[in-house]
Design a protein around this motif. Structure first.
Motif, PDB file in Angstrom:
ATOM      1  N   ALA A  69       0.832  -1.208   0.000  1.00  0.00           N
ATOM      2  CA  ALA A  69       0.000   0.000   0.000  1.00  0.00           C
ATOM      3  C   ALA A  69       0.867   1.259   0.000  1.00  0.00           C
ATOM      4  O   ALA A  69       0.570   2.227  -0.718  1.00  0.00           O
ATOM      5  N   LEU A  70       1.942   1.266   0.776  1.00  0.00           N
ATOM      6  CA  LEU A  70       2.830   2.430   0.804  1.00  0.00           C
ATOM      7  C   LEU A  70       3.510   2.646  -0.546  1.00  0.00           C
ATOM      8  O   LEU A  70       3.608   3.785  -1.029  1.00  0.00           O
ATOM      9  N   GLY A  71       3.963   1.569  -1.163  1.00  0.00           N
ATOM     10  CA  GLY A  71       4.581   1.684  -2.479  1.00  0.00           C
ATOM     11  C   GLY A  71       3.618   2.202  -3.526  1.00  0.00           C
ATOM     12  O   GLY A  71       3.962   3.055  -4.353  1.00  0.00           O
ATOM     13  N   LEU A  72       2.381   1.711  -3.489  1.00  0.00           N
ATOM     14  CA  LEU A  72       1.372   2.200  -4.438  1.00  0.00           C
ATOM     15  C   LEU A  72       1.015   3.653  -4.160  1.00  0.00           C
ATOM     16  O   LEU A  72       0.724   4.417  -5.089  1.00  0.00           O
ATOM     17  N   PHE A  73       1.048   4.056  -2.889  1.00  0.00           N
ATOM     18  CA  PHE A  73       0.817   5.457  -2.543  1.00  0.00           C
ATOM     19  C   PHE A  73       1.887   6.353  -3.176  1.00  0.00           C
ATOM     20  O   PHE A  73       1.573   7.379  -3.778  1.00  0.00           O
ATOM     21  N   PHE A  74       3.152   5.960  -3.048  1.00  0.00           N
ATOM     22  CA  PHE A  74       4.230   6.756  -3.635  1.00  0.00           C
ATOM     23  C   PHE A  74       4.111   6.816  -5.155  1.00  0.00           C
ATOM     24  O   PHE A  74       4.319   7.883  -5.757  1.00  0.00           O
ATOM     25  N   LEU A  75       3.809   5.706  -5.787  1.00  0.00           N
ATOM     26  CA  LEU A  75       3.682   5.710  -7.249  1.00  0.00           C
ATOM     27  C   LEU A  75       2.454   6.507  -7.699  1.00  0.00           C
ATOM     28  O   LEU A  75       2.493   7.188  -8.724  1.00  0.00           O
ATOM     29  N   GLY A  76       1.372   6.438  -6.924  1.00  0.00           N
ATOM     30  CA  GLY A  76       0.194   7.247  -7.234  1.00  0.00           C
ATOM     31  C   GLY A  76       0.477   8.729  -7.067  1.00  0.00           C
ATOM     32  O   GLY A  76       0.020   9.559  -7.865  1.00  0.00           O
ATOM     33  N   TRP A  77       1.222   9.060  -6.036  1.00  0.00           N
ATOM     34  CA  TRP A  77       1.616  10.453  -5.806  1.00  0.00           C
ATOM     35  C   TRP A  77       2.451  10.956  -6.979  1.00  0.00           C
ATOM     36  O   TRP A  77       2.275  12.081  -7.455  1.00  0.00           O
ATOM     37  N   LEU A  78       3.362  10.130  -7.457  1.00  0.00           N
ATOM     38  CA  LEU A  78       4.192  10.508  -8.602  1.00  0.00           C
ATOM     39  C   LEU A  78       3.326  10.702  -9.842  1.00  0.00           C
ATOM     40  O   LEU A  78       3.549  11.623 -10.624  1.00  0.00           O
ATOM     41  N   PRO A  82       3.370  14.957 -11.012  1.00  0.00           N
ATOM     42  CA  PRO A  82       4.696  14.731 -11.606  1.00  0.00           C
ATOM     43  C   PRO A  82       5.623  15.917 -11.338  1.00  0.00           C
ATOM     44  O   PRO A  82       5.181  17.024 -11.021  1.00  0.00           O
ATOM     45  N   THR A  83       6.893  15.674 -11.469  1.00  0.00           N
ATOM     46  CA  THR A  83       7.887  16.718 -11.283  1.00  0.00           C
ATOM     47  C   THR A  83       7.730  17.762 -12.383  1.00  0.00           C
ATOM     48  O   THR A  83       7.734  17.427 -13.565  1.00  0.00           O
ATOM     49  N   PRO A  84       7.569  19.026 -12.001  1.00  0.00           N
ATOM     50  CA  PRO A  84       7.386  20.046 -13.041  1.00  0.00           C
ATOM     51  C   PRO A  84       8.689  20.289 -13.802  1.00  0.00           C
ATOM     52  O   PRO A  84       9.778  20.167 -13.234  1.00  0.00           O
ATOM     53  N   PRO A  85       8.580  20.617 -15.072  1.00  0.00           N
ATOM     54  CA  PRO A  85       9.790  20.924 -15.831  1.00  0.00           C
ATOM     55  C   PRO A  85      10.404  22.223 -15.318  1.00  0.00           C
ATOM     56  O   PRO A  85       9.694  23.084 -14.789  1.00  0.00           O
ATOM     57  N   PRO A  86      11.718  22.371 -15.436  1.00  0.00           N
ATOM     58  CA  PRO A  86      12.349  23.602 -14.956  1.00  0.00           C
ATOM     59  C   PRO A  86      11.880  24.804 -15.768  1.00  0.00           C
ATOM     60  O   PRO A  86      11.616  24.702 -16.965  1.00  0.00           O
TER      61      PRO A  86
END
Length: 93
Positions: A69-78, A82-86
């Motif tokens: 569940a924690l791993g899926l939480f992190f992947l769902g958060w990603l 997503p990381t914004p482009p610079p």
């Protein structure tokens, strides 16, 4: 000057791609999912000795499900954030 600007833009784009690829959420989420699957499989059919050791609680199953569940939480958060482009810096700086 234009060639230099194009080369700098290309390096910035590659840097942003590498930053997204090696985002810590992806690494942590992936590892927790893999280990969660392994521990959950180990907890599906526990031995009597394992259950007696843990006072009749299937600790491998519960820990594996929590890790999953924690791993899926992190992947769902990603996936959701997503990381914004610079952003482009002004050329005067």
């Amino acid at each position: 000057m234009s060639e230099l600007h194009n080369e700098v833009s290309e390096l910035e784009r590659k840097s942003a791609t590498a930053a997204r690829l090696f985002d810590i959420r992806r690494i942590i989420g992936g590892l927790f999912v893999v280990y969660g699957i392994i521990v959950t499989i180990a907890g599906i059919s526990p031995s009597d000795a394992d259950l007696n050791k843990a006072e009749d609680i299937n600790i491998n199953l519960w820990t594996g499900l929590a890790m999953l569940a924690l791993g899926l939480f992190f992947l769902g958060w990603l996936w959701l954030r997503p990381t914004p482009p610079p952003t482009e810096d002004p050329e005067g700086e």
